[in-house]
Design a protein around this motif. Sequence first.
Motif, PDB file in Angstrom:
ATOM      1  N   HIS A  28      10.935   1.429   0.012  1.00 15.65           N
ATOM      2  CA  HIS A  28       9.755   0.988  -0.737  1.00 15.65           C
ATOM      3  C   HIS A  28      10.078  -0.321  -1.464  1.00 15.65           C
ATOM      4  O   HIS A  28      11.159  -0.472  -2.017  1.00 15.65           O
ATOM      5  CB  HIS A  28       9.326   2.041  -1.753  1.00 15.65           C
ATOM      6  CG  HIS A  28       9.074   3.386  -1.133  1.00 15.65           C
ATOM      7  ND1 HIS A  28       7.920   3.676  -0.445  1.00 15.65           N
ATOM      8  CD2 HIS A  28       9.849   4.491  -1.049  1.00 15.65           C
ATOM      9  CE1 HIS A  28       7.992   4.911   0.003  1.00 15.65           C
ATOM     10  NE2 HIS A  28       9.144   5.428  -0.346  1.00 15.65           N
ATOM     11  N   THR A 114      -1.274  -1.143  -0.435  1.00 15.79           N
ATOM     12  CA  THR A 114       0.021  -0.738   0.103  1.00 15.79           C
ATOM     13  C   THR A 114       0.060  -1.121   1.574  1.00 15.79           C
ATOM     14  O   THR A 114      -0.898  -0.876   2.311  1.00 15.79           O
ATOM     15  CB  THR A 114       0.208   0.786  -0.041  1.00 15.79           C
ATOM     16  OG1 THR A 114       0.159   1.115  -1.433  1.00 15.79           O
ATOM     17  CG2 THR A 114       1.528   1.237   0.529  1.00 15.79           C
ATOM     18  N   GLU A 116       2.485  -1.231   5.263  1.00 18.93           N
ATOM     19  CA  GLU A 116       3.577  -0.536   5.939  1.00 18.93           C
ATOM     20  C   GLU A 116       4.097  -1.354   7.102  1.00 18.93           C
ATOM     21  O   GLU A 116       3.323  -1.876   7.906  1.00 18.93           O
ATOM     22  CB  GLU A 116       3.113   0.823   6.469  1.00 18.93           C
ATOM     23  CG  GLU A 116       2.818   1.820   5.385  1.00 18.93           C
ATOM     24  CD  GLU A 116       2.361   3.162   5.931  1.00 18.93           C
ATOM     25  OE1 GLU A 116       2.357   4.124   5.151  1.00 18.93           O
ATOM     26  OE2 GLU A 116       2.017   3.253   7.140  1.00 18.93           O
ATOM     27  N   ARG A 118       6.155  -0.527  10.187  1.00 17.47           N
ATOM     28  CA  ARG A 118       6.689   0.584  10.997  1.00 17.47           C
ATOM     29  C   ARG A 118       7.308  -0.003  12.245  1.00 17.47           C
ATOM     30  O   ARG A 118       6.718  -0.883  12.874  1.00 17.47           O
ATOM     31  CB  ARG A 118       5.572   1.543  11.391  1.00 17.47           C
ATOM     32  CG  ARG A 118       5.009   2.302  10.238  1.00 17.47           C
ATOM     33  CD  ARG A 118       3.907   3.212  10.737  1.00 17.47           C
ATOM     34  NE  ARG A 118       3.512   4.103   9.668  1.00 17.47           N
ATOM     35  CZ  ARG A 118       3.161   5.352   9.844  1.00 17.47           C
ATOM     36  NH1 ARG A 118       3.138   5.869  11.058  1.00 17.47           N
ATOM     37  NH2 ARG A 118       2.822   6.100   8.833  1.00 17.47           N
ATOM     38  N   THR A 128      10.264   3.003   8.442  1.00 21.01           N
ATOM     39  CA  THR A 128       9.074   2.517   7.752  1.00 21.01           C
ATOM     40  C   THR A 128       9.498   1.876   6.446  1.00 21.01           C
ATOM     41  O   THR A 128      10.269   2.459   5.690  1.00 21.01           O
ATOM     42  CB  THR A 128       8.083   3.664   7.446  1.00 21.01           C
ATOM     43  OG1 THR A 128       7.665   4.241   8.675  1.00 21.01           O
ATOM     44  CG2 THR A 128       6.864   3.158   6.687  1.00 21.01           C
ATOM     45  N   THR A 130       7.612   0.487   3.093  1.00 16.61           N
ATOM     46  CA  THR A 130       6.337   0.443   2.381  1.00 16.61           C
ATOM     47  C   THR A 130       6.419  -0.646   1.322  1.00 16.61           C
ATOM     48  O   THR A 130       7.375  -0.696   0.553  1.00 16.61           O
ATOM     49  CB  THR A 130       6.046   1.794   1.709  1.00 16.61           C
ATOM     50  OG1 THR A 130       6.055   2.808   2.718  1.00 16.61           O
ATOM     51  CG2 THR A 130       4.694   1.788   1.016  1.00 16.61           C
ATOM     52  N   GLN A 132       4.260  -2.433  -1.797  1.00 18.81           N
ATOM     53  CA  GLN A 132       3.108  -2.417  -2.698  1.00 18.81           C
ATOM     54  C   GLN A 132       2.840  -3.851  -3.129  1.00 18.81           C
ATOM     55  O   GLN A 132       3.654  -4.458  -3.817  1.00 18.81           O
ATOM     56  CB  GLN A 132       3.384  -1.534  -3.925  1.00 18.81           C
ATOM     57  CG  GLN A 132       2.234  -1.495  -4.919  1.00 18.81           C
ATOM     58  CD  GLN A 132       0.929  -0.982  -4.318  1.00 18.81           C
ATOM     59  OE1 GLN A 132       0.911   0.049  -3.660  1.00 18.81           O
ATOM     60  NE2 GLN A 132      -0.153  -1.706  -4.540  1.00 18.81           N
TER      61      GLN A 132
END
Length: 190
Positions: A28, A114, A116, A118, A128, A130, A132
């Motif tokens: 993240h 958000t 992603e 992948r 993945t 992520t 923000q």
Amino acid sequence: MVRSRHLRLLLLPVLWSHALENTTNVSHRQVAPLVGEDCELPCLIDSSAKVLVLQWSRPDLDDIGYLLFYRHPRVRTHYQHPDFRARVQLQDPGLDHGDLSLVLKNVTRNDTATYECRLLLENEVSRTTTVQLTVRDVKRWSEEAVSGVRGHLLLPVTALLLPLLIMMMMIVRVVVLKRHLTQPGLGLRH
């Protein structure tokens, strides 16, 4: 023949999405550019890894399209969401150095979401990342910064000014008292 090829092209992102749902590595990140700036959504891998599939998506856009969809050996632009056409590019278009970061151009408040990254690697590992993204408005950001500075300066300024104010009040009181006492008929004289 043409019809089955067209059907495969339509189903390809759905099939890859299903394959990428079972990710083994998840990370993240947070990014906070100002409105109008270009920003980088980070996604890094080992430079020796071979990328078979790369999807940059925004889950809140459902299945309307991707920001970017790459299937070895090229980017598939026909899967791209209309809001991101001509606004995105890979940091490393050749995917040679492990940098799969996406550059999003001219961000707006509507880009706050958000995202992603992948991917499916040659060794069947899926990952993945992520990200923000919080796009800050210059005016709102500067007002928040100024109010934050005011709040942080209030205590030190008060601590300095309060003793000075008390001293000035004492001096004024002494001067007034001395004038009052030196007036004729009121008491002390020199």
